[in-house]
Design a protein around this motif. Structure first.
Motif, PDB file in Angstrom:
ATOM      1  N   LEU A  14       1.048  -1.068   0.111  1.00  0.00           N
ATOM      2  CA  LEU A  14       0.001   0.309  -0.046  1.00  0.00           C
ATOM      3  C   LEU A  14       1.318   1.062   0.191  1.00  0.00           C
ATOM      4  O   LEU A  14       1.699   1.211   0.254  1.00  0.00           O
ATOM      5  CB  LEU A  14      -1.272  -0.390   1.157  1.00  0.00           C
ATOM      6  N   LEU A  15       0.795   2.421  -0.844  1.00  0.00           N
ATOM      7  CA  LEU A  15       1.248   3.118  -0.680  1.00  0.00           C
ATOM      8  C   LEU A  15       0.134   4.330  -0.823  1.00  0.00           C
ATOM      9  O   LEU A  15      -0.396   4.689  -1.572  1.00  0.00           O
ATOM     10  CB  LEU A  15       1.910   3.851  -2.162  1.00  0.00           C
ATOM     11  N   LEU A  16       0.531   5.226   0.328  1.00  0.00           N
ATOM     12  CA  LEU A  16      -0.397   6.697   0.691  1.00  0.00           C
ATOM     13  C   LEU A  16       0.064   7.839   0.375  1.00  0.00           C
ATOM     14  O   LEU A  16       1.323   7.758   0.127  1.00  0.00           O
ATOM     15  CB  LEU A  16      -1.288   6.062   1.797  1.00  0.00           C
ATOM     16  N   PRO A  17      -0.955   9.292   0.631  1.00  0.00           N
ATOM     17  CA  PRO A  17      -0.211  10.366   0.246  1.00  0.00           C
ATOM     18  C   PRO A  17       1.401  10.383   0.984  1.00  0.00           C
ATOM     19  O   PRO A  17       0.874  10.341   1.992  1.00  0.00           O
ATOM     20  CB  PRO A  17      -1.232  11.562   0.011  1.00  0.00           C
ATOM     21  N   ASP A  18       2.111  11.045   0.726  1.00  0.00           N
ATOM     22  CA  ASP A  18       3.495  11.501   1.559  1.00  0.00           C
ATOM     23  C   ASP A  18       3.967  10.220   2.124  1.00  0.00           C
ATOM     24  O   ASP A  18       5.358  10.317   2.426  1.00  0.00           O
ATOM     25  CB  ASP A  18       2.769  12.341   2.772  1.00  0.00           C
ATOM     26  N   GLY A  19       3.331   8.866   1.585  1.00  0.00           N
ATOM     27  CA  GLY A  19       4.258   7.922   1.761  1.00  0.00           C
ATOM     28  C   GLY A  19       5.264   7.503   0.841  1.00  0.00           C
ATOM     29  O   GLY A  19       5.010   8.069  -0.236  1.00  0.00           O
ATOM     30  N   ARG A  20       6.204   7.384   1.018  1.00  0.00           N
ATOM     31  CA  ARG A  20       7.248   6.200  -0.436  1.00  0.00           C
ATOM     32  C   ARG A  20       8.004   5.292   0.418  1.00  0.00           C
ATOM     33  O   ARG A  20       7.587   3.897   1.256  1.00  0.00           O
ATOM     34  CB  ARG A  20       8.745   7.024   0.335  1.00  0.00           C
ATOM     35  N   ILE A  21       7.744   4.570  -1.308  1.00  0.00           N
ATOM     36  CA  ILE A  21       7.778   2.771  -1.260  1.00  0.00           C
ATOM     37  C   ILE A  21       8.849   2.738  -2.848  1.00  0.00           C
ATOM     38  O   ILE A  21       9.044   3.692  -3.371  1.00  0.00           O
ATOM     39  CB  ILE A  21       6.336   2.400  -1.751  1.00  0.00           C
ATOM     40  N   GLU A  22       9.836   1.560  -1.779  1.00  0.00           N
ATOM     41  CA  GLU A  22      10.580   1.015  -3.220  1.00  0.00           C
ATOM     42  C   GLU A  22      10.067  -0.297  -3.730  1.00  0.00           C
ATOM     43  O   GLU A  22       9.911  -0.876  -3.336  1.00  0.00           O
ATOM     44  CB  GLU A  22      12.616   0.577  -2.498  1.00  0.00           C
ATOM     45  N   ILE A  23      10.247  -0.349  -5.081  1.00  0.00           N
ATOM     46  CA  ILE A  23       9.453  -0.630  -5.939  1.00  0.00           C
ATOM     47  C   ILE A  23      10.938  -1.571  -7.329  1.00  0.00           C
ATOM     48  O   ILE A  23      12.064  -0.974  -7.211  1.00  0.00           O
ATOM     49  CB  ILE A  23       8.524  -0.862  -6.603  1.00  0.00           C
ATOM     50  N   ARG A  24      10.218  -2.678  -7.765  1.00  0.00           N
ATOM     51  CA  ARG A  24      11.289  -3.503  -8.637  1.00  0.00           C
ATOM     52  C   ARG A  24      10.751  -3.539  -9.389  1.00  0.00           C
ATOM     53  O   ARG A  24       9.495  -4.051 -10.020  1.00  0.00           O
ATOM     54  CB  ARG A  24      11.563  -4.911  -7.818  1.00  0.00           C
ATOM     55  N   VAL A  25      10.850  -3.067 -10.835  1.00  0.00           N
ATOM     56  CA  VAL A  25      10.623  -2.798 -12.258  1.00  0.00           C
ATOM     57  C   VAL A  25      11.545  -3.818 -13.050  1.00  0.00           C
ATOM     58  O   VAL A  25      12.584  -3.577 -13.399  1.00  0.00           O
ATOM     59  CB  VAL A  25      10.702  -1.441 -12.937  1.00  0.00           C
ATOM     60  N   ALA A  26      10.585  -5.075 -13.751  1.00  0.00           N
ATOM     61  CA  ALA A  26      11.581  -5.588 -14.898  1.00  0.00           C
ATOM     62  C   ALA A  26      10.832  -5.879 -15.843  1.00  0.00           C
ATOM     63  O   ALA A  26       9.722  -5.614 -15.976  1.00  0.00           O
ATOM     64  CB  ALA A  26      11.521  -7.511 -13.887  1.00  0.00           C
TER      65      ALA A  26
END
Length: 192
Positions: A14-26
Motif C-alpha cells: 500500500l502507498l498513500l499520500p506522503d508515503g514512500r516505497i521502493e519497488i522493482r521493475v523488470a
C-alpha cells in the motif's frame, strides 16, 4: 467530474499520500511503461493488487511520482515512489503490451491534524518501528510524527493486514478509525 488517464502499477503493498516505497521493475513492457511516465505521457497511479479482478486492483489508488531510481544488480530497475494524491479508479484497460491504463478521478486526501493525548503512543511506536527498520526510515528525509494523518497512513502501509482490511480503513473520510485501530493494536500487544 474531470477524469484522467494514468499508467497503473499494482503491487501487494500500500502507498498513500506522503508515503514512500521502493519497488522493482523488470521486463521490457514494464520498463516501457516507466519510460512513458518519465516522458510525461501519463501520470502514475499505484494501487494494491486484487487477484482475479478487472482491473487487477482495489478502486482506491494513489497518484505518485518517481523520486529516485537505480539499476539493480540483476539489471532490473529500482524505483522510489512518493505518494501524492488519492485517486479512484473508474475503469482500466489492459494494453497489448500487458500494461494497464486506468481512468481515475482525484479524491480528497486526509487533512493534516495534530496528534494529541493517548494517540501520541502511536507516534512513539512508529518512531521505534523505523529505528528497528532503518531501510524504511532511509526513504524519508523527515518523519512527521506530530501529524496524525501522516502517522496513521505510515502504519497502514506497514501493518501486516489483508489488503481488503486495509481498504476498509483507507476508504474512511479521515484518519480517526485508523488511529483507533492502531492504538488498540498497540495496547493489546503491550499487555502480553
Amino acid at each position: 467530474m474531470l477524469t484522467q488517464e494514468m499508467a497503473l502499477i499494482t503491487r501487494d503493498e500500500l502507498l498513500l499520500p506522503d508515503g514512500r516505497i521502493e519497488i522493482r521493475v523488470a521486463g521490457p513492457s514494464s520498463l516501457k511503461l516507466i519510460a512513458e511516465v518519465l516522458k510525461g505521457h501519463f501520470p502514475l497511479a499505484f494501487a494494491m493488487s486484487r487477484p482475479q479482478a478487472n482491473p487487477p486492483c482495489y478502486p482506491l489508488a494513489t497518484q505518485c511520482e518517481i523520486i529516485d531510481f537505480n539499476q539493480l544488480e540483476d539489471d532490473c530497475l529500482g524505483l522510489v515512489l512518493e505518494g501524492k494524491q488519492r485517486v479512484k479508479i473508474f475503469s482500466a484497460a489492459k494494453r497489448r503490451d500487458g500494461n494497464w491504463i486506468a481512468r481515475t478521478l482525484s479524491c480528497n486526501n486526509w487533512r493534516e491534524e495534530p496528534i494529541k493525548g493517548e494517540f501520541e503512543l502511536i507516534s512513539a511506536a512508529l518512531e521505534q518501528f523505523y529505528l528497528v527498520n532503518p531501510a524504511l526510515q532511509e526513504l524519508y528525509a523527515d518523519l512527521h510524527l506530530e501529524d496524525a494523518t501522516w502517522v496513521s497512513q505510515r502504519w497502514l502501509e506497514v501493518l501486516p493486514l489483508y489488503n481488503r482490511d486495509k481498504q476498509v480503513l483507507v476508504n474512511q473520510p479521515d484518519c480517526h478509525k485508523t488511529m483507533d485501530f492502531v492504538l488498540e493494536l498497540i495496547k493489546s500487544h503491550a499487555g502480553q
